[in-house]
Scaffold this motif. Structure first.
Motif, PDB file in Angstrom:
ATOM      1  N   VAL A   1      15.338   4.803  10.445  1.00  0.00           N
ATOM      2  CA  VAL A   1      14.790   5.615  11.531  1.00  0.00           C
ATOM      3  C   VAL A   1      13.265   5.635  11.498  1.00  0.00           C
ATOM      4  O   VAL A   1      12.607   5.755  12.549  1.00  0.00           O
ATOM      5  N   ALA A   2      12.682   5.516  10.303  1.00  0.00           N
ATOM      6  CA  ALA A   2      11.229   5.566  10.196  1.00  0.00           C
ATOM      7  C   ALA A   2      10.568   4.255  10.603  1.00  0.00           C
ATOM      8  O   ALA A   2       9.496   4.256  11.226  1.00  0.00           O
ATOM      9  N   LEU A   3      11.198   3.145  10.265  1.00  0.00           N
ATOM     10  CA  LEU A   3      10.556   1.847  10.475  1.00  0.00           C
ATOM     11  C   LEU A   3      11.019   1.116  11.723  1.00  0.00           C
ATOM     12  O   LEU A   3      10.282   0.291  12.262  1.00  0.00           O
ATOM     13  N   ARG A   4      12.228   1.395  12.201  1.00  0.00           N
ATOM     14  CA  ARG A   4      12.787   0.592  13.295  1.00  0.00           C
ATOM     15  C   ARG A   4      13.351   1.444  14.438  1.00  0.00           C
ATOM     16  O   ARG A   4      14.449   1.187  14.940  1.00  0.00           O
TER      17      ARG A   4
ATOM     18  N   ALA B   1      13.031   1.149  -3.166  1.00  0.00           N
ATOM     19  CA  ALA B   1      11.888   1.264  -2.261  1.00  0.00           C
ATOM     20  C   ALA B   1      11.329  -0.112  -1.918  1.00  0.00           C
ATOM     21  O   ALA B   1      10.974  -0.381  -0.760  1.00  0.00           O
ATOM     22  N   GLU B   2      11.254  -0.984  -2.891  1.00  0.00           N
ATOM     23  CA  GLU B   2      10.768  -2.341  -2.641  1.00  0.00           C
ATOM     24  C   GLU B   2      11.698  -3.078  -1.685  1.00  0.00           C
ATOM     25  O   GLU B   2      11.254  -3.793  -0.771  1.00  0.00           O
TER      26      GLU B   2
ATOM     27  N   GLY C   1       8.857  -4.986   3.003  1.00  0.00           N
ATOM     28  CA  GLY C   1       8.474  -5.826   4.127  1.00  0.00           C
ATOM     29  C   GLY C   1       7.716  -5.113   5.222  1.00  0.00           C
ATOM     30  O   GLY C   1       7.378  -5.716   6.259  1.00  0.00           O
ATOM     31  N   TRP C   2       7.422  -3.855   5.028  1.00  0.00           N
ATOM     32  CA  TRP C   2       6.689  -3.048   6.003  1.00  0.00           C
ATOM     33  C   TRP C   2       5.239  -3.535   6.035  1.00  0.00           C
ATOM     34  O   TRP C   2       4.546  -3.500   5.029  1.00  0.00           O
ATOM     35  N   ALA C   3       4.768  -3.986   7.176  1.00  0.00           N
ATOM     36  CA  ALA C   3       3.448  -4.599   7.276  1.00  0.00           C
ATOM     37  C   ALA C   3       2.336  -3.563   7.237  1.00  0.00           C
ATOM     38  O   ALA C   3       2.428  -2.499   7.870  1.00  0.00           O
ATOM     39  N   ARG C   4       1.268  -3.890   6.502  1.00  0.00           N
ATOM     40  CA  ARG C   4       0.101  -3.022   6.446  1.00  0.00           C
ATOM     41  C   ARG C   4      -0.537  -2.904   7.826  1.00  0.00           C
ATOM     42  O   ARG C   4      -0.353  -3.749   8.703  1.00  0.00           O
ATOM     43  N   GLY C   5      -1.321  -1.846   7.997  1.00  0.00           N
ATOM     44  CA  GLY C   5      -2.030  -1.642   9.252  1.00  0.00           C
ATOM     45  C   GLY C   5      -3.440  -1.162   9.008  1.00  0.00           C
ATOM     46  O   GLY C   5      -3.854  -0.936   7.858  1.00  0.00           O
ATOM     47  N   GLU C   6      -4.178  -0.969  10.076  1.00  0.00           N
ATOM     48  CA  GLU C   6      -5.561  -0.498   9.967  1.00  0.00           C
ATOM     49  C   GLU C   6      -5.576   1.026   9.864  1.00  0.00           C
ATOM     50  O   GLU C   6      -4.932   1.714  10.658  1.00  0.00           O
ATOM     51  N   VAL C   7      -6.327   1.526   8.897  1.00  0.00           N
ATOM     52  CA  VAL C   7      -6.445   2.971   8.696  1.00  0.00           C
ATOM     53  C   VAL C   7      -7.922   3.350   8.731  1.00  0.00           C
ATOM     54  O   VAL C   7      -8.721   2.810   7.966  1.00  0.00           O
TER      55      VAL C   7
ATOM     56  N   GLY D   1       0.785  -1.232   0.000  1.00  0.00           N
ATOM     57  CA  GLY D   1       0.000   0.000   0.000  1.00  0.00           C
ATOM     58  C   GLY D   1       0.810   1.270   0.000  1.00  0.00           C
ATOM     59  O   GLY D   1       0.243   2.372  -0.122  1.00  0.00           O
ATOM     60  N   LEU D   2       2.137   1.191   0.130  1.00  0.00           N
ATOM     61  CA  LEU D   2       2.971   2.401   0.114  1.00  0.00           C
ATOM     62  C   LEU D   2       3.010   2.978  -1.300  1.00  0.00           C
ATOM     63  O   LEU D   2       3.404   2.293  -2.252  1.00  0.00           O
ATOM     64  N   ALA D   3       2.604   4.219  -1.435  1.00  0.00           N
ATOM     65  CA  ALA D   3       2.691   4.916  -2.718  1.00  0.00           C
ATOM     66  C   ALA D   3       4.082   5.531  -2.853  1.00  0.00           C
ATOM     67  O   ALA D   3       4.589   6.143  -1.907  1.00  0.00           O
TER      68      ALA D   3
END
Length: 477
Positions: free
Chosen positions: A145-148, A240-241, A246-252, A50-52
């Motif tokens: 820094v953003a993900l971990r 980017a891929e 591997g960044w997991a989707r979440g509820e929005v 889902g990351l644009a």
């Protein structure tokens, strides 16, 4: 006699030339015809999670700018922990699962890069820039820094101590006290009413809460990665891929914020700052969101009334009356609500006189059409400064972030000048009557209450006294 005639003739010629020169100086040159923007093409791809990813190839300079933008900001903080997002973004650069705060700082310095994070009320960004030769390394650092983030306890304690000191410094500024009071009055129970953390919320922020907030809010299906500069789109997508795939989707979910209150009369709020030699004045009304169809007419109205140092408020209060160094308006249109404000700072002795002139100008822009010259000058100014904002990579990427995070039209940049040019005098007056409502205005004044309260009272149906913590005082009228 002949010599006297020659001397007189010479003097007359000199005077004529000087007059022509002065006339020339009084007439500004006509604006040049608008030039095409020639914006680089932006292309978007969405990863499976889902990351644009928006890539703009611009090889004019060997530089690259990155923005990871997420559609949650300070307005999404839990009510009991205002300022949580600000603490979270501050802590992103203070340690990850594989890097310490010092290692992050040293790596940024070694690459000659920039790396920072921050939040507005509506969205959060993690930003980086560097020479394009280091783009892979800088993007990996941004992803880390953003993900971990690890939110180390020692760094959190320091961040909380700094936040407490910053809050003390803020509360010493009359402009902050004015903004705080206006936000509470205009937005009511809407989260835009919160402009800063509290000492209690800072102290209550714990590492476990930051980790939970990060897991909930930092999700790829609520984010956009912008890459602008000397890059190739195919390489950007592959990178980017690799880093974000591997960044997991979440509820929005779309928030359900309470509506701002409707102001029913003109009220004044005096924030007491004993001993202050000056008065901060804000006259405010609720206004439109950023996507409202009337945004551009309001932008023109704001520019004529108080958007520049040649606008009506400035010319009246500073140039004609000499009450202040500056007087302006602010069109604060955000994703979920907005406000329109007239602001100035004056000597205590002319607080009442300044309010009189402010309300005169607010009424005039509602009751009279602006002149052809005012409208033309405002359009020339807006269309003239607009391309300057896009001249640098940083300027362009910031505009792209605002467009996406505010839900603006994809062709916003391409149509901006046309939208400005099509505004009419009738449009300006119409939107002024809708958004500038002096009879239902909130008047906030910050200063020595003993000196200014009597000057403010005649301009309001009621006066309420606030202390320096923006809390209403018992027994107010």
């Amino acid at each position: 006699m002949q010599n006297q005639f020659i001397t007189l003739h010479s003097a007359l010629c000199t005077f004529s030339m000087m007059t022509q020169t002065e006339d020339f100086r009084r007439r500004p040159p006509a604006p040049l015809p608008p030039r095409a923007l020639n914006l680089p093409l932006s292309r978007e791809t969405t990863l499976e999670n889902g990351l644009a990813v928006v890539a703009v190839e611009q090889d004019r300079l060997p530089l690259v700018s990155f923005r990871l933008a997420l559609r949650t900001g300070d307005a999404f903080d839990p009510p009991e922990l205002p300022g949580l997002t600000d603490t979270l973004t501050t802590m992103l650069l203070e340690g990850t699962e594989s890097r310490t705060s010092r290692q992050i700082a040293e790596e940024v310095a070694r690459l000659g890069a920039t790396l920072n994070a921050g939040a507005t009320s509506d969205y959060t960004t993690v930003a980086a820039s560097s020479l394009s030769a280091f783009s892979d390394e800088v993007l990996e650092l941004l992803a880390d820094v953003a993900l971990r983030p690890s939110f180390p306890e020692s760094e959190l304690a320091l961040a909380k101590a700094n936040a407490q000191q910053n809050l003390i410094a803020q509360r010493a500024q009359p402009s902050f006290l004015a903004s705080e009071a206006v936000a509470r009055i205009i937005f009511g129970r809407h989260p835009y009413s919160v402009v800063s953390p509290t000492p209690e919320s800072i102290e209550a922020t714990a590492r476990e809460r930051l980790l939970a907030e990060h897991r909930a809010k930092f999700v790829p299906n609520n984010a956009v990665l912008f890459v602008v500069g000397d890059v190739r789109r195919e390489h950007v997508l592959a990178r980017a891929e690799e880093l974000f795939g591997g960044w997991a989707r979440g509820e929005v979910t779309e928030p359900k914020f309470p509506a701002p209150p409707a102001l029913t009369g003109r009220a004044a709020y005096v924030v007491n700052r004993p001993g202050s030699a000056q008065t901060n004045i804000v006259v405010a009304n609720p206004c439109v969101t950023r996507t409202d169809p009337d945004y551009f007419p309001l932008l023109l109205m704001h520019t004529v009334l108080g958007g520049t140092a040649s606008a009506r408020l400035f010319m009246n209060l500073r140039e004609e009356k000499g009450y202040t160094y500056g007087a302006y308006t602010q069109l604060d249109a955000r994703r979920y609500a907005g406000s329109f404000r007239a602001t100035t700072e004056v000597r205590n002795a002319v607080t009442g006189a300044s309010l009189k002139e402010i309300f005169y100008e607010l009424e005039r822009v509602r009751s009279e059409e602006v002149s052809d010259k005012e409208l033309t000058d405002a359009k020339t100014y807006l269309t003239g400064v607009f391309p300057i904002r896009l001249e640098t990579q940083e300027g362009l990427v910031d505009q792209l972030v605002q467009i996406r995070m505010n839900g603006l039209a994809p062709d916003y940049l391409q149509t901006y000048r046309d939208n400005v040019q099509r505004v009419t005098k009738e449009d300006v007056r119409r939107v002024a009557r809708g958004c500038v409502t002096p009879d239902r205005a909130a008047i906030v004044v910050v200063g020595d209450a003993e000196e200014i309260r009597g000057q403010v009272a005649p301009f309001a149906e009621r006066v309420e006294d606030f202390d320096a913590a923006a809390q209403s005082k018992a027994g107010a009228e």
